[in-house]
Each structure stands twice: as structure tokens, then as C-alpha cells.
Motif scaffolding. Sequence first.
Motif, PDB file in Angstrom:
ATOM      1  N   THR A   5     -41.545 -22.596  16.479  1.00 36.52           N
ATOM      2  CA  THR A   5     -40.858 -22.488  15.202  1.00 36.52           C
ATOM      3  C   THR A   5     -40.198 -23.823  14.866  1.00 36.52           C
ATOM      4  OG1 THR A   5     -40.405 -20.147  15.593  1.00 36.52           O
ATOM      5  CG2 THR A   5     -39.069 -21.259  13.925  1.00 36.52           C
ATOM      6  N   ILE A   6     -40.368 -24.247  13.624  1.00 35.35           N
ATOM      7  CA  ILE A   6     -39.720 -25.476  13.184  1.00 35.35           C
ATOM      8  C   ILE A   6     -38.277 -25.161  12.831  1.00 35.35           C
ATOM      9  CG2 ILE A   6     -39.776 -27.380  11.537  1.00 35.35           C
ATOM     10  CD1 ILE A   6     -42.191 -27.250  13.379  1.00 35.35           C
ATOM     11  N   ARG A   7     -37.341 -25.786  13.540  1.00 33.33           N
ATOM     12  CA  ARG A   7     -35.921 -25.528  13.314  1.00 33.33           C
ATOM     13  C   ARG A   7     -35.256 -26.724  12.642  1.00 33.33           C
ATOM     14  NH1 ARG A   7     -36.277 -23.906  19.036  1.00 33.33           N
ATOM     15  NH2 ARG A   7     -35.460 -25.984  19.500  1.00 33.33           N
ATOM     16  N   PRO A   8     -34.146 -26.492  11.931  1.00 33.96           N
ATOM     17  CA  PRO A   8     -33.368 -27.629  11.411  1.00 33.96           C
ATOM     18  C   PRO A   8     -33.012 -28.579  12.546  1.00 33.96           C
ATOM     19  CG  PRO A   8     -32.570 -25.579  10.469  1.00 33.96           C
ATOM     20  CD  PRO A   8     -33.558 -25.194  11.538  1.00 33.96           C
ATOM     21  N   ILE A   9     -33.050 -29.861  12.282  1.00 34.78           N
ATOM     22  CA  ILE A   9     -32.826 -30.851  13.329  1.00 34.78           C
ATOM     23  C   ILE A   9     -31.332 -31.021  13.592  1.00 34.78           C
ATOM     24  CG2 ILE A   9     -33.108 -33.272  13.987  1.00 34.78           C
ATOM     25  CD1 ILE A   9     -35.721 -33.263  12.410  1.00 34.78           C
ATOM     26  N   LYS A  10     -30.905 -30.540  14.745  1.00 32.99           N
ATOM     27  CA  LYS A  10     -29.515 -30.688  15.204  1.00 32.99           C
ATOM     28  C   LYS A  10     -29.473 -31.372  16.573  1.00 32.99           C
ATOM     29  CE  LYS A  10     -27.197 -28.298  12.005  1.00 32.99           C
ATOM     30  NZ  LYS A  10     -26.089 -28.861  11.191  1.00 32.99           N
ATOM     31  N   ARG A  11     -30.378 -30.935  17.451  1.00 32.67           N
ATOM     32  CA  ARG A  11     -30.399 -31.445  18.820  1.00 32.67           C
ATOM     33  C   ARG A  11     -31.632 -32.336  19.008  1.00 32.67           C
ATOM     34  NH1 ARG A  11     -28.795 -26.271  18.693  1.00 32.67           N
ATOM     35  NH2 ARG A  11     -30.971 -25.604  18.765  1.00 32.67           N
ATOM     36  N   VAL A  12     -31.387 -33.595  19.283  1.00 34.07           N
ATOM     37  CA  VAL A  12     -32.465 -34.571  19.447  1.00 34.07           C
ATOM     38  C   VAL A  12     -32.430 -35.148  20.854  1.00 34.07           C
ATOM     39  CG1 VAL A  12     -33.419 -36.763  18.626  1.00 34.07           C
ATOM     40  CG2 VAL A  12     -32.393 -35.163  16.985  1.00 34.07           C
ATOM     41  N   LEU A  13     -33.589 -35.224  21.473  1.00 36.43           N
ATOM     42  CA  LEU A  13     -33.707 -35.826  22.806  1.00 36.43           C
ATOM     43  C   LEU A  13     -34.494 -37.126  22.679  1.00 36.43           C
ATOM     44  CD1 LEU A  13     -34.559 -34.111  26.168  1.00 36.43           C
ATOM     45  CD2 LEU A  13     -35.827 -36.144  25.468  1.00 36.43           C
ATOM     46  N   VAL A  14     -33.979 -38.185  23.286  1.00 40.82           N
ATOM     47  CA  VAL A  14     -34.680 -39.467  23.314  1.00 40.82           C
ATOM     48  C   VAL A  14     -34.955 -39.845  24.759  1.00 40.82           C
ATOM     49  CG1 VAL A  14     -34.645 -41.905  22.685  1.00 40.82           C
ATOM     50  CG2 VAL A  14     -33.565 -40.221  21.182  1.00 40.82           C
ATOM     51  N   ALA A  15     -36.221 -40.075  25.079  1.00 38.17           N
ATOM     52  CA  ALA A  15     -36.596 -40.546  26.408  1.00 38.17           C
ATOM     53  C   ALA A  15     -36.436 -42.060  26.446  1.00 38.17           C
ATOM     54  CB  ALA A  15     -38.038 -40.148  26.723  1.00 38.17           C
ATOM     55  N   ASN A  65     -32.973 -26.404  24.210  1.00 36.46           N
ATOM     56  CA  ASN A  65     -33.377 -25.995  22.856  1.00 36.46           C
ATOM     57  C   ASN A  65     -33.434 -27.193  21.903  1.00 36.46           C
ATOM     58  OD1 ASN A  65     -33.555 -23.143  23.375  1.00 36.46           O
ATOM     59  ND2 ASN A  65     -31.314 -23.094  23.404  1.00 36.46           N
ATOM     60  N   ILE A  66     -34.094 -28.254  22.355  1.00 36.53           N
ATOM     61  CA  ILE A  66     -34.201 -29.482  21.567  1.00 36.53           C
ATOM     62  C   ILE A  66     -35.056 -29.229  20.314  1.00 36.53           C
ATOM     63  CG2 ILE A  66     -35.110 -31.835  21.571  1.00 36.53           C
ATOM     64  CD1 ILE A  66     -32.513 -31.498  23.151  1.00 36.53           C
ATOM     65  N   ASP A  67     -34.610 -29.765  19.186  1.00 36.54           N
ATOM     66  CA  ASP A  67     -35.324 -29.591  17.921  1.00 36.54           C
ATOM     67  C   ASP A  67     -36.317 -30.719  17.653  1.00 36.54           C
ATOM     68  OD1 ASP A  67     -33.647 -27.333  17.306  1.00 36.54           O
ATOM     69  OD2 ASP A  67     -32.065 -28.761  16.756  1.00 36.54           O
ATOM     70  N   LEU A  68     -36.059 -31.890  18.210  1.00 36.75           N
ATOM     71  CA  LEU A  68     -36.936 -33.041  18.021  1.00 36.75           C
ATOM     72  C   LEU A  68     -36.867 -33.922  19.251  1.00 36.75           C
ATOM     73  CD1 LEU A  68     -38.731 -34.822  16.151  1.00 36.75           C
ATOM     74  CD2 LEU A  68     -36.619 -35.931  15.370  1.00 36.75           C
ATOM     75  N   LEU A  69     -38.031 -34.282  19.773  1.00 38.75           N
ATOM     76  CA  LEU A  69     -38.111 -35.140  20.957  1.00 38.75           C
ATOM     77  C   LEU A  69     -38.685 -36.482  20.532  1.00 38.75           C
ATOM     78  CD1 LEU A  69     -39.494 -33.959  24.415  1.00 38.75           C
ATOM     79  CD2 LEU A  69     -39.785 -36.291  23.596  1.00 38.75           C
ATOM     80  N   ILE A  70     -38.024 -37.558  20.927  1.00 45.07           N
ATOM     81  CA  ILE A  70     -38.460 -38.905  20.545  1.00 45.07           C
ATOM     82  C   ILE A  70     -38.719 -39.719  21.806  1.00 45.07           C
ATOM     83  CG2 ILE A  70     -37.863 -41.018  19.311  1.00 45.07           C
ATOM     84  CD1 ILE A  70     -35.962 -39.415  17.574  1.00 45.07           C
ATOM     85  N   LEU A  71     -39.862 -40.375  21.850  1.00 43.32           N
ATOM     86  CA  LEU A  71     -40.127 -41.276  22.970  1.00 43.32           C
ATOM     87  C   LEU A  71     -41.001 -42.425  22.509  1.00 43.32           C
ATOM     88  CD1 LEU A  71     -42.784 -39.937  25.479  1.00 43.32           C
ATOM     89  CD2 LEU A  71     -42.509 -39.017  23.202  1.00 43.32           C
TER      90      LEU A  71
END
Length: 284
Positions: free
Chosen positions: A137-147, A235-241
Motif C-alpha cells: 500500500t502506498i502510504r503518505p511519506i512520514k518515515r524515510v530510511l536512507v542507507a 513501517n518505512i514509507d520510503l527507502l532511499i539508497l
Amino acid sequence: MIEKILLADSGTGNTEAMMKVLMDIPLIQRAAVTVLHVVPSQVSAETMASKWEEGGRTLATAIQNLNLDPGKVTAVLREGDPKDVVVQVADETDASLIVMGSRGLQGLKAILENSVSQYVFQLASRPMLLVKDDLYTIRPIKRVLVAMDKSDSAKEGLNIALTLLRDIKGGELTLVHSVSSLKAKPFDITSIDANQDPVLVAAAEEARKYGVTCKLAAPEGKAGQRICQLAEDRNIDLLILGSPDRRPTIAKGLPDLDKVLGESLTDYVRVYAPCPVLITRMKG
């Protein structure tokens, strides 16, 4: 800075839902958006005309559904191989970000099944936001993880995360640097002090400048598995690496064999992450 977005819309999957979520972010609201739909070439002129008309309807529906500012959106309908056209239009529009769907195929299977996202992922020199079709499910972006690591592409990922989160109320950033030699137990939250990993400390200091709430994690083990598990647990909404391009200049137009064979960290994460994945790669 994300100033120009290319949305490759096939008419299926989660890309439109992802774009709607992005448009809730002040930074993205200021960006110009190109919505692209590609019509594959057909054997007969009659079939081509029918597919062209169908593609036009798909494109018009996407524009209507997204409710974008008419002054900041451009609709593009092209004929050709989607893999080549997406890369071409990204270059033509000088896109700051490519948003496209992904079936989540890995390595050679992706190549053999003509994966558009895998092809563009290999050859594009721009940040890409990959959204798997119907797998979460696409959720509003609140929690972002950056590797994080020491690469310029990882630093660019951090910059994107901070510019997104600084205007999001209640936004939270998780920074992860997975190295097998670190003493932290898997998924431990580490404190910001001089005894911690210097890559994380430097990134956290940058986050502090933006006023972004930040957590650090230094999981041991295989990086791809740990990063994906951490994204699931929090419960990350967007993962960036980042995806450093290690090909020599003469081979920039050729596939990256590590990614073709599914042996890279980026390839693993884009396939198994439980949320959309934004991959950064510095222009050569």
C-alpha cells in the motif's frame, strides 16, 4: 533539488498513487511534471491507430486523476520501445527524478522478461523512484530510511530525504549503515556520540541542521537483508539508497553486469524492500 519529475505511466500499477502522495509534499508541489505514456510499435497501421488512441485515453485519465497544476504538467505520448523512450524523454526533459513502476523482477529474469524498470535503472544517471506493482500500500511519506555509506550517491540520497522531510510535520528519518564489523546488535538504535560510526554521525549532524528528527541503526549481517528488514520493522514509507556507477566512461551506455546478474545491494533492495525505493546515482 527535485525541480522536474518524469512520471512513466503505463496505466497499471501504483505509480499514480505514488505521485499523489508525492504531491502532498511542499517541495514536490513546486516541481514541473512530465507524464509519459509509451505506445509500443505495432505490426499494422490499423492496430497502431487503435493503440495510439488507447494510449491517449490512458494519458488523459492519468492527468485528470492526478489533479496536477495545468501550468506545471506536460503530457507526452510517444511510440516506440518503452525502455528506450523513458531514458530518451528523461534526457530531453532533464528530469530530476524518474517515477516508474516495477514488477520486482531480479537479475537475469528481469532482462529475459524485458523489464523496463530494470533497463532504465541500469542506464539512467538520474534518481529513480521505483514503485512495485500491487505488492504494498502506498502510504503518505512520514518515515524515510536512507542507507548510508561514503559514496556521493548516498550523500545525494540524504540530501533528497532532508529536503523532503523538512516540510513534513511529524516526519522521521532513519539512517542505516550496515557493516559486518560494527559491534551494534542487529537493529539496535545507536546514540549520536563520538564513539559511533562516523558515517552515521556525519549524516545525523546534517539532519540536525534541517531540524529533522533522526534515528540511527547499525545492523550487522548482509546489508540488503538487514536494510529491508529494518524498513519492515519500522513501517518505512520510503527507502532511499545510492547506486554508485562503477562503469568506466566508455561503457556508460552498456548494462552494469552486477545489476544484470542481481548481485548488487541496490538490485536486492529494489526487489525485496516492503516500500517504494528511491535510487540515487550521480551524473557522470
